[in-house]
Design a protein around this motif. Sequence first.
Motif, mmCIF file in Angstrom:
data_model
loop_
_atom_site.group_PDB
_atom_site.id
_atom_site.type_symbol
_atom_site.label_atom_id
_atom_site.label_comp_id
_atom_site.label_asym_id
_atom_site.label_seq_id
_atom_site.Cartn_x
_atom_site.Cartn_y
_atom_site.Cartn_z
ATOM 1 N N TYR A 61 40.622 39.361 38.971
ATOM 2 C CA TYR A 61 41.377 40.200 38.210
ATOM 3 C C TYR A 61 42.225 41.147 39.177
ATOM 4 C CZ TYR A 61 39.462 38.775 33.702
ATOM 5 O OH TYR A 61 39.115 37.991 32.660
ATOM 6 N N TRP A 62 43.476 41.273 39.026
ATOM 7 C CA TRP A 62 44.273 42.272 39.710
ATOM 8 C C TRP A 62 44.304 43.517 38.810
ATOM 9 C CZ3 TRP A 62 47.674 41.210 43.947
ATOM 10 C CH2 TRP A 62 47.690 39.987 44.438
ATOM 11 N N HIS A 63 44.008 44.623 39.531
ATOM 12 C CA HIS A 63 44.299 46.022 38.765
ATOM 13 C C HIS A 63 45.544 46.195 38.827
ATOM 14 C CE1 HIS A 63 39.596 46.828 38.402
ATOM 15 N NE2 HIS A 63 39.751 45.608 38.943
ATOM 16 N N VAL A 64 46.034 46.706 37.779
ATOM 17 C CA VAL A 64 47.421 47.001 37.538
ATOM 18 C C VAL A 64 47.837 48.495 36.821
ATOM 19 C CG1 VAL A 64 48.312 44.566 37.744
ATOM 20 C CG2 VAL A 64 47.935 45.725 35.583
ATOM 21 N N ASP A 65 48.715 49.116 36.903
ATOM 22 C CA ASP A 65 48.996 50.288 36.339
ATOM 23 C C ASP A 65 49.734 49.947 34.800
ATOM 24 O OD1 ASP A 65 48.214 51.835 38.429
ATOM 25 O OD2 ASP A 65 50.268 51.890 39.352
ATOM 26 N N ASP A 66 50.509 48.648 34.581
ATOM 27 C CA ASP A 66 50.886 48.581 33.547
ATOM 28 C C ASP A 66 50.688 47.066 32.954
ATOM 29 O OD1 ASP A 66 52.603 47.888 31.129
ATOM 30 O OD2 ASP A 66 54.163 49.402 31.832
ATOM 31 N N ILE A 67 49.864 46.827 32.229
ATOM 32 C CA ILE A 67 49.374 45.458 32.061
ATOM 33 C C ILE A 67 50.443 44.336 31.432
ATOM 34 C CG2 ILE A 67 48.057 45.888 29.778
ATOM 35 C CD1 ILE A 67 45.813 43.927 31.219
ATOM 36 N N LYS A 68 50.976 45.420 30.399
ATOM 37 C CA LYS A 68 52.048 44.476 29.252
ATOM 38 C C LYS A 68 53.143 43.961 30.138
ATOM 39 C CE LYS A 68 50.610 46.432 25.026
ATOM 40 N NZ LYS A 68 50.913 47.560 24.058
ATOM 41 N N THR A 69 53.707 44.852 31.220
ATOM 42 C CA THR A 69 54.911 44.741 32.041
ATOM 43 C C THR A 69 54.441 43.557 33.039
ATOM 44 O OG1 THR A 69 55.626 46.845 31.817
ATOM 45 C CG2 THR A 69 56.372 45.682 33.543
ATOM 46 N N GLN A 83 45.293 34.821 27.721
ATOM 47 C CA GLN A 83 44.463 35.885 26.678
ATOM 48 C C GLN A 83 45.472 36.978 26.806
ATOM 49 O OE1 GLN A 83 40.307 37.076 26.966
ATOM 50 N NE2 GLN A 83 41.020 39.126 26.301
ATOM 51 N N ASP A 84 46.025 37.395 25.579
ATOM 52 C CA ASP A 84 46.861 38.184 25.353
ATOM 53 C C ASP A 84 46.123 39.901 25.639
ATOM 54 O OD1 ASP A 84 49.450 39.798 25.208
ATOM 55 O OD2 ASP A 84 49.745 39.174 22.994
ATOM 56 N N VAL A 85 46.951 40.791 25.891
ATOM 57 C CA VAL A 85 46.148 42.056 26.320
ATOM 58 C C VAL A 85 45.082 42.454 25.047
ATOM 59 C CG1 VAL A 85 46.777 44.622 26.634
ATOM 60 C CG2 VAL A 85 48.240 42.758 27.321
ATOM 61 N N LYS A 86 43.967 42.850 25.563
ATOM 62 C CA LYS A 86 42.928 43.055 24.700
ATOM 63 C C LYS A 86 42.156 44.341 25.227
ATOM 64 C CE LYS A 86 38.513 40.999 23.596
ATOM 65 N NZ LYS A 86 37.611 39.742 23.758
ATOM 66 N N ASP A 87 41.617 45.161 24.585
ATOM 67 C CA ASP A 87 40.988 46.393 24.988
ATOM 68 C C ASP A 87 39.540 46.039 24.799
ATOM 69 O OD1 ASP A 87 39.434 48.749 24.983
ATOM 70 O OD2 ASP A 87 41.038 50.067 23.990
ATOM 71 N N VAL A 88 38.744 46.012 25.725
ATOM 72 C CA VAL A 88 37.350 45.635 26.074
ATOM 73 C C VAL A 88 36.514 46.955 25.942
ATOM 74 C CG1 VAL A 88 37.701 43.560 27.001
ATOM 75 C CG2 VAL A 88 37.527 45.575 28.671
ATOM 76 N N GLY A 90 36.645 51.618 25.971
ATOM 77 C CA GLY A 90 36.876 52.881 26.621
ATOM 78 C C GLY A 90 38.442 52.861 27.268
ATOM 79 N N GLY A 91 39.155 52.150 26.379
ATOM 80 C CA GLY A 91 40.622 52.021 26.916
ATOM 81 C C GLY A 91 40.769 51.268 27.768
ATOM 82 N N ARG A 92 39.781 50.338 28.439
ATOM 83 C CA ARG A 92 40.149 49.251 29.498
ATOM 84 C C ARG A 92 40.806 48.038 29.099
ATOM 85 N NH1 ARG A 92 36.027 47.446 34.174
ATOM 86 N NH2 ARG A 92 37.529 46.696 35.441
ATOM 87 N N LEU A 93 41.811 47.605 29.419
ATOM 88 C CA LEU A 93 42.656 46.380 29.039
ATOM 89 C C LEU A 93 42.519 45.497 29.960
ATOM 90 C CD1 LEU A 93 45.781 48.373 27.980
ATOM 91 C CD2 LEU A 93 43.985 47.795 26.504
ATOM 92 N N ILE A 94 42.484 43.824 29.245
ATOM 93 C CA ILE A 94 42.629 42.977 30.106
ATOM 94 C C ILE A 94 43.324 41.987 29.452
ATOM 95 C CG2 ILE A 94 40.162 43.237 30.925
ATOM 96 C CD1 ILE A 94 39.192 40.726 28.908
ATOM 97 N N ALA A 95 43.891 40.872 30.329
ATOM 98 C CA ALA A 95 44.685 40.002 29.845
ATOM 99 C C ALA A 95 44.674 38.833 31.109
ATOM 100 C CB ALA A 95 46.143 40.504 29.810
ATOM 101 N N SER A 96 45.084 37.587 30.743
ATOM 102 C CA SER A 96 45.153 36.506 31.691
ATOM 103 C C SER A 96 46.138 35.485 31.412
ATOM 104 C CB SER A 96 43.518 35.826 31.835
ATOM 105 O OG SER A 96 43.209 35.089 30.537
ATOM 106 N N ALA A 97 46.642 34.861 32.552
ATOM 107 C CA ALA A 97 47.459 33.938 32.493
ATOM 108 C C ALA A 97 47.224 32.846 33.257
ATOM 109 C CB ALA A 97 49.019 34.549 32.871
ATOM 110 N N LEU A 107 44.225 40.098 34.804
ATOM 111 C CA LEU A 107 44.798 41.458 34.981
ATOM 112 C C LEU A 107 43.966 42.599 34.216
ATOM 113 C CD1 LEU A 107 48.585 40.665 33.936
ATOM 114 C CD2 LEU A 107 47.581 41.023 35.943
ATOM 115 N N VAL A 108 43.827 43.555 34.876
ATOM 116 C CA VAL A 108 42.961 44.790 34.310
ATOM 117 C C VAL A 108 44.021 46.063 34.448
ATOM 118 C CG1 VAL A 108 40.968 46.436 34.698
ATOM 119 C CG2 VAL A 108 40.704 43.674 35.005
#
Length: 111
Positions: A61-69, A83-88, A90-97, A107-108
């Motif tokens: 997982y790459w840690h990023v400032d803006d996951i959607k962008t 996997q589209d953006v998902k809150d796991v 505490g506000g932590r978001l993950i996604a994958s491509a 992405l985190v």
Amino acid sequence: MTQGIRTIIYPVKDIARAKALFSKLSDVEPYADEPYYVGFRIGDQEIGLDPHGHKEGLTAYWHVDDIKTTLQLLLDAGAETLQDVKDVGGGRLIASAKDPDGNIIGLVQSA
């Protein structure tokens, strides 16, 4: 902006056995210890164990400032959403491509 790869999630079949192995390997106790996820922090690195992760396989997982962008940048470059953006929690978001070569890019975005 990215902070690089800081999280690696291993799919495991037996989470208790994997937790014991990674505890010995890292010489640290997990900070998260749930039936659905065990996480270790070793310096700036997070190692996670996922008993339900075999569909995706090992994911860095790459840690990023803006996951959607960042996800959109990957899609524009030819990747497809796994996997589209998902809150796991505490506000932590993950996604994958998946990139055109079949590699999974996680992405985190921290809260």
